[in-house]
Structure formats: C-alpha cells, structure tokens
Design a protein around this motif. Sequence first.
Motif, PDB file in Angstrom:
ATOM      1  N   TYR A 208      33.431  25.098  32.608  1.00 16.52           N
ATOM      2  CA  TYR A 208      33.965  24.432  33.800  1.00 16.52           C
ATOM      3  C   TYR A 208      35.256  25.074  34.329  1.00 16.52           C
ATOM      4  N   GLU A 209      35.462  26.342  34.056  1.00 17.66           N
ATOM      5  CA  GLU A 209      36.666  27.031  34.507  1.00 17.66           C
ATOM      6  C   GLU A 209      36.530  27.557  35.937  1.00 17.66           C
ATOM      7  N   ALA A 210      35.374  28.122  36.273  1.00 15.68           N
ATOM      8  CA  ALA A 210      35.210  28.737  37.595  1.00 15.68           C
ATOM      9  C   ALA A 210      33.738  28.995  37.866  1.00 15.68           C
ATOM     10  N   ARG A 211      33.421  29.227  39.114  1.00 11.81           N
ATOM     11  CA  ARG A 211      32.090  29.653  39.530  1.00 11.81           C
ATOM     12  C   ARG A 211      32.081  31.167  39.718  1.00 11.81           C
ATOM     13  N   PRO A 212      30.935  31.824  39.540  1.00  4.87           N
ATOM     14  CA  PRO A 212      30.893  33.294  39.619  1.00  4.87           C
ATOM     15  C   PRO A 212      31.447  33.860  40.924  1.00  4.87           C
ATOM     16  N   TRP A 213      31.184  33.164  42.033  1.00  5.10           N
ATOM     17  CA  TRP A 213      31.612  33.696  43.324  1.00  5.10           C
ATOM     18  C   TRP A 213      33.110  33.515  43.590  1.00  5.10           C
ATOM     19  N   GLU A 214      33.784  32.767  42.710  1.00  6.04           N
ATOM     20  CA  GLU A 214      35.228  32.588  42.853  1.00  6.04           C
ATOM     21  C   GLU A 214      36.031  33.678  42.150  1.00  6.04           C
ATOM     22  N   LEU A 215      35.354  34.486  41.349  1.00  6.71           N
ATOM     23  CA  LEU A 215      36.040  35.415  40.460  1.00  6.71           C
ATOM     24  C   LEU A 215      36.160  36.814  41.059  1.00  6.71           C
ATOM     25  N   ASN A 216      37.268  37.456  40.758  1.00 12.29           N
ATOM     26  CA  ASN A 216      37.445  38.869  41.097  1.00 12.29           C
ATOM     27  C   ASN A 216      36.975  39.693  39.908  1.00 12.29           C
ATOM     28  N   LYS A 217      36.008  40.560  40.108  1.00 12.75           N
ATOM     29  CA  LYS A 217      35.362  41.278  39.007  1.00 12.75           C
ATOM     30  C   LYS A 217      35.806  42.735  38.989  1.00 12.75           C
ATOM     31  N   VAL A 218      36.308  43.183  37.827  1.00 10.53           N
ATOM     32  CA  VAL A 218      36.787  44.561  37.671  1.00 10.53           C
ATOM     33  C   VAL A 218      36.140  45.181  36.439  1.00 10.53           C
ATOM     34  N   GLU A 219      35.544  46.347  36.612  1.00 10.71           N
ATOM     35  CA  GLU A 219      34.925  47.061  35.492  1.00 10.71           C
ATOM     36  C   GLU A 219      35.980  47.912  34.797  1.00 10.71           C
ATOM     37  N   THR A 220      36.139  47.707  33.504  1.00  7.52           N
ATOM     38  CA  THR A 220      37.182  48.398  32.752  1.00  7.52           C
ATOM     39  C   THR A 220      36.694  48.627  31.322  1.00  7.52           C
ATOM     40  N   ILE A 221      37.621  48.841  30.388  1.00  6.75           N
ATOM     41  CA  ILE A 221      37.231  49.056  28.989  1.00  6.75           C
ATOM     42  C   ILE A 221      38.039  48.138  28.078  1.00  6.75           C
ATOM     43  N   ASP A 222      37.509  47.921  26.897  1.00  7.03           N
ATOM     44  CA  ASP A 222      38.130  47.035  25.913  1.00  7.03           C
ATOM     45  C   ASP A 222      39.121  47.808  25.038  1.00  7.03           C
ATOM     46  N   VAL A 223      40.209  47.122  24.626  1.00 10.97           N
ATOM     47  CA  VAL A 223      41.200  47.764  23.764  1.00 10.97           C
ATOM     48  C   VAL A 223      41.454  46.955  22.491  1.00 10.97           C
ATOM     49  N   MET A 224      40.561  46.010  22.184  1.00  8.38           N
ATOM     50  CA  MET A 224      40.741  45.208  20.976  1.00  8.38           C
ATOM     51  C   MET A 224      40.480  46.012  19.701  1.00  8.38           C
ATOM     52  N   ASP A 225      39.763  47.130  19.827  1.00 13.46           N
ATOM     53  CA  ASP A 225      39.569  48.061  18.717  1.00 13.46           C
ATOM     54  C   ASP A 225      39.486  49.457  19.301  1.00 13.46           C
ATOM     55  N   ALA A 226      39.102  50.434  18.488  1.00 17.31           N
ATOM     56  CA  ALA A 226      39.108  51.826  18.954  1.00 17.31           C
ATOM     57  C   ALA A 226      37.761  52.289  19.505  1.00 17.31           C
ATOM     58  N   VAL A 227      36.797  51.379  19.616  1.00 17.69           N
ATOM     59  CA  VAL A 227      35.452  51.758  20.066  1.00 17.69           C
ATOM     60  C   VAL A 227      35.438  52.091  21.553  1.00 17.69           C
ATOM     61  N   GLY A 228      36.209  51.358  22.348  1.00 15.96           N
ATOM     62  CA  GLY A 228      36.218  51.596  23.794  1.00 15.96           C
ATOM     63  C   GLY A 228      35.023  51.005  24.490  1.00 15.96           C
ATOM     64  N   SER A 229      34.608  49.803  24.087  1.00 12.29           N
ATOM     65  CA  SER A 229      33.457  49.138  24.698  1.00 12.29           C
ATOM     66  C   SER A 229      33.675  48.975  26.197  1.00 12.29           C
ATOM     67  N   ASN A 230      32.608  49.156  26.959  1.00  6.71           N
ATOM     68  CA  ASN A 230      32.674  48.994  28.409  1.00  6.71           C
ATOM     69  C   ASN A 230      32.520  47.524  28.763  1.00  6.71           C
ATOM     70  N   ILE A 231      33.459  46.996  29.529  1.00  7.48           N
ATOM     71  CA  ILE A 231      33.471  45.570  29.829  1.00  7.48           C
ATOM     72  C   ILE A 231      33.730  45.328  31.313  1.00  7.48           C
ATOM     73  N   ARG A 232      33.541  44.077  31.699  1.00 10.54           N
ATOM     74  CA  ARG A 232      33.924  43.608  33.030  1.00 10.54           C
ATOM     75  C   ARG A 232      34.863  42.425  32.864  1.00 10.54           C
ATOM     76  N   MET A 233      36.026  42.493  33.486  1.00 15.14           N
ATOM     77  CA  MET A 233      36.977  41.390  33.444  1.00 15.14           C
ATOM     78  C   MET A 233      36.868  40.585  34.732  1.00 15.14           C
ATOM     79  N   ASP A 234      36.671  39.277  34.575  1.00 20.88           N
ATOM     80  CA  ASP A 234      36.588  38.376  35.719  1.00 20.88           C
ATOM     81  C   ASP A 234      37.854  37.530  35.767  1.00 20.88           C
ATOM     82  N   SER A 235      38.577  37.600  36.863  1.00 20.40           N
ATOM     83  CA  SER A 235      39.837  36.872  36.975  1.00 20.40           C
ATOM     84  C   SER A 235      39.836  35.972  38.201  1.00 20.40           C
ATOM     85  N   LYS A 236      40.644  34.930  38.119  1.00 19.76           N
ATOM     86  CA  LYS A 236      40.834  34.004  39.232  1.00 19.76           C
ATOM     87  C   LYS A 236      42.336  33.869  39.428  1.00 19.76           C
TER      88      LYS A 236
END
Length: 669
Positions: A208-236
């Motif tokens: 219940y945080e947000a609807r998909p069309w309300e979010l700004n979507k940015v394709e980036t990479i993860d830094v939680m480990d050294a793998v460099g997983s490809n991710i998408r960050m959705d922000s409001k």
Amino acid sequence: MPKVIVDGIEVEVELGSTVLQACEAAGKEIPRFCYHERLSIAGNCRMCLVEMEKSHKPVASCAMPAVDGQVIKTNTSMVKKAREGIMEFLLINHPLDCPICDQGGECDLQDQAFNYGGGRSRYELNKRSVDQKYMGPLIKTHMNRCIHCTRCVRFSEEVAGISEIGAVNRGENMEITTFLEQAVESEMSGNIIDLCPVGALTSKPYSYEARPWELNKVETIDVMDAVGSNIRMDSKGWEVKRVLPRINDDINEEWISDKTRFACDGLLNNRIDAPFIKKNGKLIEVSWKKALDFIQDNIKDKKTFGGIVGQLIDLETSYAFKKFFKDVFESECVDFRQKDILFDTSNHFNFKFNTSINEIEKCDFILLVGTNPRYEATIVNSRIRKAVKNGSKVFSIGDPGELHYKYKVIGNNLTILDDLINSKISEANILKESKNPAIIIGESVLKSNISKYVISSVQHLLNKVNKLDGFNILHQSASNVGSLILGLQSNDLNRVYDADVLYLLNADEINLKEKKNKFIIYQGSHGGENSVQADVILPSAAYSEKNGSFVNLEGRVQRSYKASYPPGYAKEDWEIFLEIARKNGVDLNFNTFEELREQMTKNFESLGKYDDLQKSDFKKIDILKHTRKDIKVKIDDIDFYQTNIVARSSKTMQECKSIKHQLKKTGTD
C-alpha cells in the motif's frame, strides 16, 4: 533442427524446444501463467492452448515438444473459445481485489483477462476462502487470489534450493503454503513476488505504498555486494519505494537477493542531512561554511593525513578522493581496507573472479577456499547450485555451513592446498580430470599473514592442470575491485589508520575506538558509530542519489544512475572535495561530474569500457613462490542482513535478522 509452421509462417527451432517457444520465434504472443523460461514445465494453467493440425482438441503449447512438420494455429475460433473458458475457470474464485491490490497496474491476470477473457462468468456459487499464510517479514500473502500456477514452489526448489513452499490438498481445496508455517529462510525468497502473476504473493514492506504509475523508474546496479546485479529503483519523490531486478544473463539472470530488494528503506532512515562539528564533546549542527572553516583551523598544524574509502563508494568518488588527498594534503595514504586483508595487485588477474559469473554453472569441479558464497555473494551461490544440478562436484576447505546444495568439506587447514598440488588426496585426481574447474577464494583466507601463500598455492594448483582461468577471488564489497584498479591499497595500512588527521569517506566498518587520531573527519550519508566519534561530519549523497560507476567482482565496469536526490544540505562527494580544495587554494582540474569522469577514464582507460568483460592474458601471469603453511581455516561469521550502513539502517533488514536468529535458536536454519 525441426521446422514448424505457425499461422502460415515456417520457423526453425532448436531441438528440444516447445511449441510455445516455436510460436514466439514466429512472433506470436502466447498467454501463460505457470510457464517461466527459467523454471521447469508444470502445465498447470492451460492458458497457452493452441490448435495443432491432426489434434481433435487444443494442446498446451508449453508442454508440447516441437516436432518437425507440425502445423500450429494460434488465432482460430477454437483457440479463442478455449482461452476464454480457461480464463473463466481461473476467475471463478479470484476475489475482486483489483482496487486495493498491490499488483494492480502490473498484473498478468488483469492484462490477460482483458485480452483473452470473455468478459462474463457463468459461475454463481460463492467464492472459496483461503486463510492467509505467514511467510516472514518480506512476503505478504493473499491466498484467495492464488491460481495454483506453482511458480513459487518450483522457484524455491529449483533455484533457491529450499523445499519449504508446497501445495496441500487437491482440486479446489488445494493451497500453497510453507510446510512449517514459518518464515521462508532463503536469501532469495523475494523473487517469488516477481514470479507470482496474480498478486497472491506481494512485498510486505512495499504494501500500500504506491501505484506503479506514480513511481519514477531508474535502471541502475546494486551495491549491496560485489556481484553488481542489474536492478531498477522505483522512487516517489525523494523516497526509494522498491527495488526490482533487471534481466542480465551474464550476471544475475533475473534474480536478486533479499538484501538487494528490501534494504532500500535504509536509504530513508538515519540520514545525515546537515554538517556537524564537535564542541566540548557534543556534536552541533552548523552551516557548510562553518564546518569547512572548522576543518581548516584544525588541520593546518597537522603533519600526517590518512583516508579510508567505504564499501559503497563509486569509482569517480574514489578517484576524486585519491586526487584530492594528493593535491590538497600532499599525502598518498589512502586505502579501502577496513579489516585485515591483503590483495596481490601485480596483475588484475590476481584479484578478479576470472571464471566469470555466468560461466560458473558450466564448471564441473568447484573448490571453495575459506568462503561462504551463500552470504558473501548470493547470486554466485545460485550459479554454483546450477552447476551442481548439471553434475558439478563441490568441495570446500573450511566449513561454510548450509549452502542449499551438496558439497564435501575436504579439510579445515591450508595444508590441503599442498596436498592437492602434490596429489596426496583423491580430490586431486578429480581436479585433473575436470574440464572446467573453478577455485573460489574468500576474504577469510586473504588476511595479510597468509594472503600471498593462498593466492600462490591456488595459482600453482591451477597452473599444474593448465586451467589458470579458474582462479577466482570472491569480494564482499562493491568498491573493492575498483579501488584496487585505482591503486587504493596502500603499502602500510597502519600508517593510514594512525595519521594525525583521519578522513573517513563513508567508512563505517572500522573500529575507531582503537584509534588515537588527533582529528577525524567523517563524510557520509548515514549516521553510525564512526560518525558519532568524528570531530566534524559532512553530509553526502548515498549511492542511489548520484551518478557513478562500479566494477563488479569479475572486472565488469557498470554505470549506476541517480534514482533520488540527497536530503537537506547533503552534497555529492566530489563537490565537497572541490570546496575544501578551493579553501586551500588548490585546483583539482575538474568542476563537473562529467569532467571528473573524463579525467578518470583518461588515466585509467579500462574504467571507461562499460559492460565489457576484459579477459586476462594467462600467459603473462607471474605466479608467486610459496611454502607450506599449517594454518587452520576459519570462515568469517557474516551477518547477511547487516553488512553495511544502509542495511543496518533498514528496519526490514533488522526484522530479518531477528527472524534468522529465532530460526537458529530453534535449529530450523
């Protein structure tokens, strides 16, 4: 290869392909719920029905092998009527939750009901009701919506390697549940949220945080480990609401770890949004001008300067920090190591994961040396599991605990490496017979007193079987490989730590209580023990709030992009360096981020080759000399959910840690 005719179009497909894959090769869209490219075929939903010549009834295209000469039709009245009937059955018990469902707007059932449904239902009885299941702090269940596609069941067994999710009862009474009705223990459990096509399994933190069309979507990479997983960050607005995986077959396929997915709420908590200086033992909020003046007043009579780069720092910032230290403080005492660890930097080969992530599953012999890939690099661990399914044998020096696949501990002492070199144990013969061996070295055995011995021993062993490309270092931090390429491993780490002025760049893992520096500067995004003990705090942007680039453990350079913006008075790191340099009358030769990146890639050409996996020349590798060492291997105890300041600031990760502790106490982990 078989040739199949689909709606009058002849296509040639690989042997072993299904009719569904043949239809897609012909450019036809086939609806499906249970079928997934990376999971085994179940044939549950029947939504993928097509008409096949000489068949009196429609066939499930996902489960039908493609055979030479088949004639397939995907758009006939029979197919249309069959799909409408299947959709009617699927919706018989599905609740009308769309207005309040988190899946709304990106739901496969919604889309396919609109495109392939008949628009009516003849079912008049009451819908069934199913009790909600408890699956832990990450997964929220709405089992009334479940259509029994079993994707979650197959993922947990085939990819995650845990048999905790399954089906009970039969027919209309069938229910998907965890067998022991407790939290799912896998570090990849969040992926079943993406796999669920109907919103029966959703993200509990995102609920219940947000609807998909309300979010700004940015394709980036993860830094939680050294793998460099490809991710998408959705922000409001300023807040990062969720993190989703992007498909990259070379790295993370389409999976990410739970820490990658759910630690994003740590970006909102415990943030430093203004400068602080310490007066009379208390931190006081001040303006940027006063903070910079305070630094100037306190460093003018200091002689030695040391800088530590944190584990979430991008390449451009690390490069700027090194240049800033040299030009402003006239010091080269900059390092990235926050614990006792040592790498051989004579060749990039010596500190990279040379097998590459996507080639691990093709290995037939894997030796783990002082590493627990389940916690250190979850995605790599899933690749090793695929290799085991393909017949690979896994051995370990040191006991890593449960890895979700079979392996054999061949010893707890580094002398085992010499036994393998001298063929004194049976595993040496298995290595000789292997075609694609890989030896993975963890940071636990790269401590300064044994690091060179371990590296040289493994290289001697692989050189003996002419497979040097199987040499792999498993880094734990996103900034490690980039820092090594930039030359941020100093000759004397103690000299850095014991400097008069210690400058911490988002360095939160070192123990400052043991240090006796005269003046400490902390520049970072989150408050922690190190920031509290600093004499001045400079607020900077988190990795999600600026552009940058990182080198993953296999040496692949990837760009990260700005998904949000820093809070309050926080600035990007390079801007802070510029201001301090100007105070000292020094020109760093860049005024914008683009100029900084250009300068870095000019001096380090390899860092400008994005998404390019550069292979080492194995003929030019100089293997270090080594002697036999009798040292017991102890794998570092890693708290998966608390490995960095962002994860420690995450309430979700704190809850996961608590659940994990409970599972260990009850002995169910």
